[in-house]
Design a protein around this motif. Structure first.
Motif, PDB file in Angstrom:
ATOM      1  N   ASP A  41       0.847  -1.190   0.000  1.00 51.65           N
ATOM      2  CA  ASP A  41       0.000   0.000   0.000  1.00 51.65           C
ATOM      3  C   ASP A  41       0.885   1.244   0.000  1.00 51.65           C
ATOM      4  OD1 ASP A  41      -2.040   1.845   0.233  1.00 51.65           O
ATOM      5  OD2 ASP A  41      -2.345   1.484   2.377  1.00 51.65           O
ATOM      6  N   THR A  42       0.804   2.012  -1.064  1.00 50.01           N
ATOM      7  CA  THR A  42       1.593   3.242  -1.180  1.00 50.01           C
ATOM      8  C   THR A  42       0.714   4.485  -1.132  1.00 50.01           C
ATOM      9  OG1 THR A  42       1.484   3.172  -3.602  1.00 50.01           O
ATOM     10  CG2 THR A  42       3.377   2.088  -2.559  1.00 50.01           C
ATOM     11  N   SER A  43      -0.539   4.330  -0.710  1.00 48.57           N
ATOM     12  CA  SER A  43      -1.485   5.448  -0.736  1.00 48.57           C
ATOM     13  C   SER A  43      -1.088   6.586   0.205  1.00 48.57           C
ATOM     14  CB  SER A  43      -2.894   4.957  -0.412  1.00 48.57           C
ATOM     15  OG  SER A  43      -2.935   4.403   0.894  1.00 48.57           O
ATOM     16  N   ALA A  44      -0.293   6.326   1.210  1.00 47.70           N
ATOM     17  CA  ALA A  44       0.113   7.365   2.160  1.00 47.70           C
ATOM     18  C   ALA A  44       1.153   8.313   1.578  1.00 47.70           C
ATOM     19  CB  ALA A  44       0.660   6.724   3.429  1.00 47.70           C
ATOM     20  N   TYR A  45       1.730   7.951   0.434  1.00 49.80           N
ATOM     21  CA  TYR A  45       2.818   8.739  -0.148  1.00 49.80           C
ATOM     22  C   TYR A  45       2.281   9.493  -1.358  1.00 49.80           C
ATOM     23  CZ  TYR A  45       5.118   5.432   2.860  1.00 49.80           C
ATOM     24  OH  TYR A  45       5.475   4.681   3.953  1.00 49.80           O
ATOM     25  N   GLU A  46       2.085  10.797  -1.192  1.00 49.98           N
ATOM     26  CA  GLU A  46       1.443  11.605  -2.222  1.00 49.98           C
ATOM     27  C   GLU A  46       2.404  12.500  -3.003  1.00 49.98           C
ATOM     28  OE1 GLU A  46      -1.734  11.384  -3.133  1.00 49.98           O
ATOM     29  OE2 GLU A  46      -1.992   9.768  -1.671  1.00 49.98           O
ATOM     30  N   SER A  47       3.632  12.665  -2.524  1.00 43.50           N
ATOM     31  CA  SER A  47       4.571  13.577  -3.186  1.00 43.50           C
ATOM     32  C   SER A  47       5.924  12.890  -3.358  1.00 43.50           C
ATOM     33  CB  SER A  47       4.746  14.857  -2.361  1.00 43.50           C
ATOM     34  OG  SER A  47       5.444  14.567  -1.160  1.00 43.50           O
ATOM     35  N   PHE A  48       6.757  13.513  -4.192  1.00 47.07           N
ATOM     36  CA  PHE A  48       8.107  12.976  -4.381  1.00 47.07           C
ATOM     37  C   PHE A  48       8.884  13.000  -3.076  1.00 47.07           C
ATOM     38  CE2 PHE A  48       7.195  14.118  -8.812  1.00 47.07           C
ATOM     39  CZ  PHE A  48       7.514  12.917  -9.408  1.00 47.07           C
TER      40      PHE A  48
ATOM     41  N   LEU B 259       6.779   1.952  -4.825  1.00 47.03           N
ATOM     42  CA  LEU B 259       6.997   3.389  -4.681  1.00 47.03           C
ATOM     43  C   LEU B 259       7.618   3.973  -5.950  1.00 47.03           C
ATOM     44  CD1 LEU B 259       8.274   3.504  -1.007  1.00 47.03           C
ATOM     45  CD2 LEU B 259       6.137   4.495  -1.872  1.00 47.03           C
ATOM     46  N   GLY B 260       8.537   3.238  -6.562  1.00 46.67           N
ATOM     47  CA  GLY B 260       9.132   3.698  -7.815  1.00 46.67           C
ATOM     48  C   GLY B 260       8.091   3.826  -8.911  1.00 46.67           C
ATOM     49  N   SER B 261       7.182   2.873  -8.972  1.00 47.74           N
ATOM     50  CA  SER B 261       6.103   2.935  -9.960  1.00 47.74           C
ATOM     51  C   SER B 261       5.198   4.135  -9.706  1.00 47.74           C
ATOM     52  CB  SER B 261       5.270   1.657  -9.910  1.00 47.74           C
ATOM     53  OG  SER B 261       6.043   0.558 -10.328  1.00 47.74           O
ATOM     54  N   LYS B 262       4.941   4.404  -8.431  1.00 45.12           N
ATOM     55  CA  LYS B 262       4.111   5.562  -8.100  1.00 45.12           C
ATOM     56  C   LYS B 262       4.817   6.854  -8.487  1.00 45.12           C
ATOM     57  CE  LYS B 262       1.102   7.505  -4.709  1.00 45.12           C
ATOM     58  NZ  LYS B 262       0.258   7.208  -3.573  1.00 45.12           N
ATOM     59  N   ALA B 263       6.138   6.918  -8.292  1.00 47.02           N
ATOM     60  CA  ALA B 263       6.896   8.105  -8.685  1.00 47.02           C
ATOM     61  C   ALA B 263       6.827   8.309 -10.195  1.00 47.02           C
ATOM     62  CB  ALA B 263       8.349   7.976  -8.219  1.00 47.02           C
ATOM     63  N   VAL B 264       6.925   7.233 -10.957  1.00 45.76           N
ATOM     64  CA  VAL B 264       6.807   7.323 -12.419  1.00 45.76           C
ATOM     65  C   VAL B 264       5.427   7.842 -12.798  1.00 45.76           C
ATOM     66  CG1 VAL B 264       6.688   5.947 -14.538  1.00 45.76           C
ATOM     67  CG2 VAL B 264       8.561   5.599 -12.930  1.00 45.76           C
ATOM     68  N   ASP B 265       4.393   7.354 -12.123  1.00 47.89           N
ATOM     69  CA  ASP B 265       3.033   7.829 -12.388  1.00 47.89           C
ATOM     70  C   ASP B 265       2.910   9.321 -12.093  1.00 47.89           C
ATOM     71  OD1 ASP B 265       2.319   5.277 -13.132  1.00 47.89           O
ATOM     72  OD2 ASP B 265       1.341   4.793 -11.209  1.00 47.89           O
ATOM     73  N   LEU B 266       3.552   9.784 -11.017  1.00 44.35           N
ATOM     74  CA  LEU B 266       3.524  11.212 -10.695  1.00 44.35           C
ATOM     75  C   LEU B 266       4.196  12.033 -11.787  1.00 44.35           C
ATOM     76  CD1 LEU B 266       4.312  11.214  -6.865  1.00 44.35           C
ATOM     77  CD2 LEU B 266       2.172  11.895  -7.956  1.00 44.35           C
ATOM     78  N   VAL B 267       5.306  11.538 -12.309  1.00 41.60           N
ATOM     79  CA  VAL B 267       6.003  12.247 -13.384  1.00 41.60           C
ATOM     80  C   VAL B 267       5.135  12.282 -14.633  1.00 41.60           C
ATOM     81  CG1 VAL B 267       7.957  12.136 -14.983  1.00 41.60           C
ATOM     82  CG2 VAL B 267       8.335  11.811 -12.541  1.00 41.60           C
ATOM     83  N   ASP B 268       4.534  11.157 -14.958  1.00 38.34           N
ATOM     84  CA  ASP B 268       3.684  11.095 -16.150  1.00 38.34           C
ATOM     85  C   ASP B 268       2.497  12.046 -16.045  1.00 38.34           C
ATOM     86  OD1 ASP B 268       5.357   9.231 -17.267  1.00 38.34           O
ATOM     87  OD2 ASP B 268       4.082   7.504 -16.784  1.00 38.34           O
ATOM     88  N   ALA B 269       2.017  12.282 -14.834  1.00 35.00           N
ATOM     89  CA  ALA B 269       0.850  13.140 -14.631  1.00 35.00           C
ATOM     90  C   ALA B 269       1.230  14.612 -14.491  1.00 35.00           C
ATOM     91  CB  ALA B 269       0.093  12.693 -13.388  1.00 35.00           C
ATOM     92  N   THR B 270       2.514  14.899 -14.415  1.00 42.38           N
ATOM     93  CA  THR B 270       2.970  16.269 -14.218  1.00 42.38           C
ATOM     94  C   THR B 270       2.959  17.014 -15.538  1.00 42.38           C
ATOM     95  OG1 THR B 270       4.373  15.571 -12.392  1.00 42.38           O
ATOM     96  CG2 THR B 270       4.871  17.688 -13.368  1.00 42.38           C
TER      97      THR B 270
END
Length: 88
Positions: A5-12, A46-57
């Motif tokens: 569960d990575t839902s608690a991590y919302e930012s880089f 977490l790495g996958s979530k970071a990639v998703d954040l970049v893609d959405a930026t």
């Protein structure tokens, strides 16, 4: 195994902080192999979530240029292949 569960991590910053914690835990000689593997799975998520954040930026043109410049090869700056000697 369930996906961590990575839902608690919302930012880089959140993701980076947790990855730093994971590194420290894995380096600890008291951490079991099984726990290390679970932490590895969490780090991958977490790495996958970071990639998703970049893609959405939505980067501005200036930010995109800065990113491109930061990833440009540094050695090819002057067009020379390297030091040469003459008169040999």
């Amino acid at each position: 195994m369930a996906k961590p569960d990575t839902s608690a991590y919302e930012s880089f910053e959140d993701i980076s902080g947790r990855l730093d914690q994971i590194i420290d835990l894995v380096r600890d000689k008291e951490t079991s192999l099984e726990r290390s593997l679970d932490l590895f799975d969490e780090a991958i998520a977490l790495g996958s979530k970071a990639v998703d954040l970049v893609d959405a930026t939505d980067f501005s043109a200036r930010e995109q240029a800065q990113l491109a410049d930061s990833h440009a090869p540094q050695a090819a700056g002057d067009g020379q292949a390297g030091p040469t000697t003459s008169g040999d």
